[in-house]
Motif scaffolding. Structure first.
Motif, mmCIF file in Angstrom:
data_model
loop_
_atom_site.group_PDB
_atom_site.id
_atom_site.type_symbol
_atom_site.label_atom_id
_atom_site.label_comp_id
_atom_site.label_asym_id
_atom_site.label_seq_id
_atom_site.Cartn_x
_atom_site.Cartn_y
_atom_site.Cartn_z
ATOM 1 N N GLY A 48 -17.628 2.200 -2.296
ATOM 2 C CA GLY A 48 -16.777 3.237 -3.106
ATOM 3 C C GLY A 48 -15.388 2.537 -3.156
ATOM 4 O O GLY A 48 -14.380 3.316 -3.667
ATOM 5 N N VAL A 49 -15.477 1.227 -3.162
ATOM 6 C CA VAL A 49 -13.980 0.469 -3.641
ATOM 7 C C VAL A 49 -13.550 0.751 -5.026
ATOM 8 O O VAL A 49 -14.485 0.410 -5.869
ATOM 9 N N VAL A 50 -12.387 1.171 -5.224
ATOM 10 C CA VAL A 50 -12.019 1.146 -6.343
ATOM 11 C C VAL A 50 -10.701 0.036 -6.515
ATOM 12 O O VAL A 50 -9.780 0.016 -5.881
ATOM 13 N N GLU A 51 -10.978 -0.446 -7.811
ATOM 14 C CA GLU A 51 -9.971 -1.727 -8.134
ATOM 15 C C GLU A 51 -9.098 -1.132 -9.244
ATOM 16 O O GLU A 51 -9.628 -1.037 -10.290
ATOM 17 N N ALA A 52 -7.957 -0.811 -9.077
ATOM 18 C CA ALA A 52 -6.827 -0.305 -10.004
ATOM 19 C C ALA A 52 -6.248 -1.648 -10.540
ATOM 20 O O ALA A 52 -6.417 -2.746 -10.056
ATOM 21 N N ALA A 53 -5.148 -1.196 -11.265
ATOM 22 C CA ALA A 53 -4.331 -2.326 -12.080
ATOM 23 C C ALA A 53 -3.639 -3.198 -11.014
ATOM 24 O O ALA A 53 -3.514 -4.409 -11.105
ATOM 25 N N ASP A 54 -3.226 -2.492 -10.216
ATOM 26 C CA ASP A 54 -2.195 -3.257 -9.242
ATOM 27 C C ASP A 54 -2.691 -3.100 -7.852
ATOM 28 O O ASP A 54 -1.911 -3.709 -6.882
ATOM 29 N N ALA A 55 -3.813 -2.503 -7.531
ATOM 30 C CA ALA A 55 -4.216 -2.441 -5.937
ATOM 31 C C ALA A 55 -5.656 -2.265 -6.039
ATOM 32 O O ALA A 55 -6.216 -1.546 -6.929
ATOM 33 N N VAL A 56 -6.105 -2.311 -4.694
ATOM 34 C CA VAL A 56 -7.524 -2.268 -4.280
ATOM 35 C C VAL A 56 -7.610 -0.999 -3.390
ATOM 36 O O VAL A 56 -6.782 -1.202 -2.355
ATOM 37 N N ARG A 57 -8.488 -0.148 -3.287
ATOM 38 C CA ARG A 57 -8.500 1.004 -2.696
ATOM 39 C C ARG A 57 -9.684 1.114 -1.994
ATOM 40 O O ARG A 57 -10.762 1.147 -2.684
ATOM 41 N N ILE A 58 -9.659 1.414 -0.606
ATOM 42 C CA ILE A 58 -10.933 1.071 0.092
ATOM 43 C C ILE A 58 -11.101 2.458 0.794
ATOM 44 O O ILE A 58 -9.884 2.557 1.645
ATOM 45 N N PRO A 59 -12.213 3.047 0.607
ATOM 46 C CA PRO A 59 -12.165 4.461 1.543
ATOM 47 C C PRO A 59 -12.286 4.000 2.921
ATOM 48 O O PRO A 59 -13.120 3.172 3.392
ATOM 49 N N LEU A 60 -11.441 4.894 3.800
ATOM 50 C CA LEU A 60 -11.368 4.662 5.272
ATOM 51 C C LEU A 60 -12.758 4.748 5.843
ATOM 52 O O LEU A 60 -13.260 3.853 6.567
ATOM 53 N N LYS A 61 -13.487 5.696 5.211
ATOM 54 C CA LYS A 61 -14.717 5.866 5.990
ATOM 55 C C LYS A 61 -15.733 4.750 5.631
ATOM 56 O O LYS A 61 -16.681 4.570 6.460
ATOM 57 N N ALA A 62 -15.602 3.712 4.821
ATOM 58 C CA ALA A 62 -16.265 2.456 4.623
ATOM 59 C C ALA A 62 -16.132 1.706 5.905
ATOM 60 O O ALA A 62 -16.898 0.818 6.042
ATOM 61 N N LEU A 63 -14.937 1.913 6.286
ATOM 62 C CA LEU A 63 -14.789 0.944 7.543
ATOM 63 C C LEU A 63 -14.946 1.465 8.831
ATOM 64 O O LEU A 63 -14.810 0.758 9.854
ATOM 65 N N PRO A 141 -3.302 -12.981 7.415
ATOM 66 C CA PRO A 141 -3.220 -11.473 7.362
ATOM 67 C C PRO A 141 -2.901 -11.114 5.940
ATOM 68 O O PRO A 141 -1.949 -11.926 5.063
ATOM 69 N N LEU A 142 -3.320 -9.889 5.705
ATOM 70 C CA LEU A 142 -2.787 -9.219 4.334
ATOM 71 C C LEU A 142 -1.976 -7.855 4.716
ATOM 72 O O LEU A 142 -2.547 -7.304 5.697
ATOM 73 N N ALA A 143 -1.063 -7.751 3.782
ATOM 74 C CA ALA A 143 -0.231 -6.310 3.859
ATOM 75 C C ALA A 143 -1.434 -5.317 3.533
ATOM 76 O O ALA A 143 -1.908 -5.501 2.673
ATOM 77 N N ARG A 144 -1.325 -4.138 4.016
ATOM 78 C CA ARG A 144 -2.055 -2.972 3.625
ATOM 79 C C ARG A 144 -1.274 -1.912 4.217
ATOM 80 O O ARG A 144 -0.338 -1.772 4.911
ATOM 81 N N GLY A 145 -1.687 -0.663 3.658
ATOM 82 C CA GLY A 145 -1.292 0.610 3.951
ATOM 83 C C GLY A 145 -2.410 1.728 3.980
ATOM 84 O O GLY A 145 -3.268 1.386 3.256
ATOM 85 N N ILE A 146 -2.148 2.694 4.448
ATOM 86 C CA ILE A 146 -2.981 4.144 4.319
ATOM 87 C C ILE A 146 -2.359 4.831 3.376
ATOM 88 O O ILE A 146 -1.544 5.455 3.464
ATOM 89 N N GLU A 147 -3.014 5.173 2.217
ATOM 90 C CA GLU A 147 -2.638 6.296 1.411
ATOM 91 C C GLU A 147 -3.867 7.444 1.288
ATOM 92 O O GLU A 147 -4.840 6.987 0.804
ATOM 93 N N ASP A 150 -7.506 6.261 1.764
ATOM 94 C CA ASP A 150 -8.100 4.845 1.480
ATOM 95 C C ASP A 150 -7.110 3.955 2.216
ATOM 96 O O ASP A 150 -5.800 4.242 2.441
ATOM 97 N N LEU A 151 -7.498 2.794 2.185
ATOM 98 C CA LEU A 151 -6.764 1.709 2.911
ATOM 99 C C LEU A 151 -6.439 0.930 1.629
ATOM 100 O O LEU A 151 -7.132 0.734 0.895
ATOM 101 N N VAL A 152 -4.927 0.574 1.268
ATOM 102 C CA VAL A 152 -4.524 0.040 -0.131
ATOM 103 C C VAL A 152 -4.274 -1.393 0.234
ATOM 104 O O VAL A 152 -3.223 -1.474 1.148
ATOM 105 N N ILE A 153 -4.505 -1.935 -0.654
ATOM 106 C CA ILE A 153 -4.243 -3.640 -0.378
ATOM 107 C C ILE A 153 -3.671 -3.915 -1.895
ATOM 108 O O ILE A 153 -4.209 -3.681 -2.725
ATOM 109 N N ARG A 154 -2.509 -4.198 -2.054
ATOM 110 C CA ARG A 154 -1.876 -4.701 -3.155
ATOM 111 C C ARG A 154 -2.418 -5.995 -3.890
ATOM 112 O O ARG A 154 -2.589 -7.102 -3.117
ATOM 113 N N LYS A 155 -2.952 -5.873 -5.085
ATOM 114 C CA LYS A 155 -3.592 -7.284 -5.697
ATOM 115 C C LYS A 155 -2.481 -8.260 -5.434
ATOM 116 O O LYS A 155 -2.863 -9.403 -5.385
#
Length: 170
Positions: A48-63, A141-147, A150-155
């Protein structure tokens, strides 16, 4: 003639049984994982990963299983590899699927239990240190945040490390 036919059926049944047991044992031992391994794109879609224009959103439940999710991002004809996971301490983490030392091999990491293992040199890293320690053979390491959920990683954070993925992965 009927005896030979019956004997042939018994031998065929035994051979078929041995083959079924061998395949089940091979699958259980993980010997066929390479045959059934999904591509990063298939893995992302299934998770269920979603790739937007500026970020990748990974559902927390997938992890939540603690199993690393290996993903890739394509840009400018280059593939960038990274992974995300939930470590045993409950933190959501993300890193390039490359390190400062072995990146030229472009072989990345694999997960064995709670350890991430460099596929080039065999160094191991506990999951709760991913994205905490930088340098050497540690996954970068990659910077990431939770929104929300989702876990959000900036492209831009992934693409900023193009030097790690100059070669194609085989």
């Amino acid at each position: 003639m009927a005896v030979n036919r019956s004997k042939g059926m018994i031998i065929g049944g035994v051979v078929a049984g041995i083959l079924v047991v061998a395949v089940v044992a091979a699958v259980s031992a993980g010997m066929l994982d390479g045959l059934f391994k999904k591509s990063p794109a298939e893995t992302a879609k299934a998770a269920g990963v979603v790739e937007a224009a500026d970020a990748v959103r990974i559902p927390l439940k997938a992890l939540d299983s603690g199993k690393a999710l290996f993903l890739s991002l394509e840009s400018g004809g280059r593939q960038y590899y990274y992974f995300a996971l939930k470590s045993q301490d409950g933190a959501y983490r993300a890193a390039l699927d490359a390190c400062d030392v072995c990146f030229k091999s472009n072989r990345g990491y694999r997960q064995e239990g709670d350890l991430m293992v460099c596929n080039n040199c065999g160094q191991t890293f506990p999951s709760n240190r991913i994205a905490e320690i930088k340098g050497g053979c540690n996954p970068h390491p990659l910077a990431r945040g939770i929104e929300g959920q989702d876990l959000v990683i900036r492209k831009a954070d992934i693409l900023a490390r193009e030097d790690y993925f100059a070669r194609k992965r085989s």
